[in-house]
Scaffold this active site. Sequence first.
Site, PDB file in Angstrom:
ATOM      1  N   SER A   1      -7.144  -2.352   8.162  1.00 33.02           N
ATOM      2  CA  SER A   1      -8.004  -3.393   7.595  1.00 33.02           C
ATOM      3  C   SER A   1      -7.419  -4.774   7.842  1.00 33.02           C
ATOM      4  CB  SER A   1      -8.103  -3.144   6.087  1.00 33.02           C
ATOM      5  OG  SER A   1      -8.660  -4.261   5.443  1.00 33.02           O
TER       6      SER A   1
ATOM      7  N   TYR B   1      -4.019  -1.839  -2.397  1.00 31.86           N
ATOM      8  CA  TYR B   1      -4.809  -1.241  -1.309  1.00 31.86           C
ATOM      9  C   TYR B   1      -4.269  -1.692   0.045  1.00 31.86           C
ATOM     10  CZ  TYR B   1      -8.641  -0.903   2.075  1.00 31.86           C
ATOM     11  OH  TYR B   1      -9.373  -0.664   3.205  1.00 31.86           O
TER      12      TYR B   1
ATOM     13  N   LYS C   1      -2.333   0.320   3.353  1.00 30.59           N
ATOM     14  CA  LYS C   1      -2.769   0.257   4.760  1.00 30.59           C
ATOM     15  C   LYS C   1      -1.612  -0.174   5.662  1.00 30.59           C
ATOM     16  CE  LYS C   1      -6.954   1.643   4.458  1.00 30.59           C
ATOM     17  NZ  LYS C   1      -7.436   2.835   5.111  1.00 30.59           N
TER      18      LYS C   1
END
Length: 350
Positions: free
Chosen positions: A137, A161, A165
């Site tokens: 991302s 989050y 990643k």
Amino acid sequence: MKSIFVTGGAGFIGSHTCLLLLEKGFTLFLLDLFVTSSQKSLKRVSLILRKKGIDIKGKIYLVEGDIKNKYDIERVFKMSFELNKIIESVIHFAGLKSVAESVKNPGLYWENNVNGTINLLKVMEKYNCKNIVFSSSATVYKAKSNAPLFENDICEPVNPYGNTKLTIERLLKDIYNSDPSKWRIASLRYFNPVGAHESGLLGEDTLGKPNNIYPLITQVAIGKIKEIKIFGSDWPTIDGTGIRDYIHIMDLAEGHFSALNYLLKEKPQFLTLNLGTGIGTSVLELIRCFEKVNNVEIPYSFDNRRVGDNAFVMADNSLAKKILNWIPKRNIEDICRDGWNWQLKNPNGY
Ligand code: NAD
Ligand code: UD1
């Protein structure tokens, strides 16, 4: 043609990519726990292909299971061996993606996203499958004030989050370094995937009130939500609202197809690529475009800035365009039209 193992294939990006891969003739093995999705998306994939006269009998196998459980992952590889449809590559979409939830429950995110990926990589090694495309991302980058992001820019996520990643990207790099003559790995950093398949049969089913701007706009347009609250009117941008790089979901799906082809035909390597359009659109521009293309009204008001937001997040996509021979073909008008078509045909999701 060899088979592809797709984790999280029932989700928003997974289902659109599966549709494209089935159209291209691949055989798919899907593993999904249906945490943020359901089998309905896959039924729609079958429906679209049936309408196009494409027979997918013997081309798609679905296992309900959890990447946190190694045995579930093994079941998929064993099934592919039993059917003599050996898995050559993995596309790894499975993951939890809500920033707010990750702040409240970081353990859940680390366990699901990171441990799940460790399990997947271990099982892949066991079955000697060393080709993987991973869903990363743009959230891994340290924000810049007004310039596009390049793959070698500094990474510094600001929420759990994003940390999961970036950690997975680092893990993938270590795995690649452990056997660089065998591993083919692509980490694709998505910018803002939005819109829906042109048929209006496949789209984003947010299961509850969305947090992201695009599904909020379609739900305001259809009257499920009263208005958009725009987070900040004083950003240093053309109209004071945040600028993002919105990419049509089918362009993103095509990016996966191109990345996989590239990986399989080139020498083993570890690749990090931005998948974005390189075009920035402000919140107000997006709302106005949606209104104009679809002849609807989107009421909005201004609110405070959202914690963790940035003024400007846009890809430099020249590397992906150059090496993958891929180009995003759909513009912001297409995004507005296709997303509205999906919302109108499916006011309550699938
Ligand atoms: P999604 O929530 O629609 O799909 C994720 C899928 O993974 C769902 O089908 C879910 O059931 C499945 N899943 C989650 N945990 C699982 C587990 N433990 N075992 C098996 N299946 C599991 O999300 P999406 O938008 O399709 O995103 C796909 C991937 O792309 C995610 O990894 C996400 O972090 C990443 N990503 C998404 C965006 C975005 O804006 N949509 C942006 C950047 C990166
Ligand atoms: C958000 C996440 C990002 C994640 C991505 C995909 C944050 C800070 N960022 O990205 O980590 O990878 O979703 O899940 O949560 N906006 C409004 N009103 C709203 C919602 C959004 O004005 O109700 C604005 C935002 O301020 C931003 C733009 O719309 O300027 C896009 O927001 P959003 O769709 O949430 O995406 P990102 O912020 O890019």
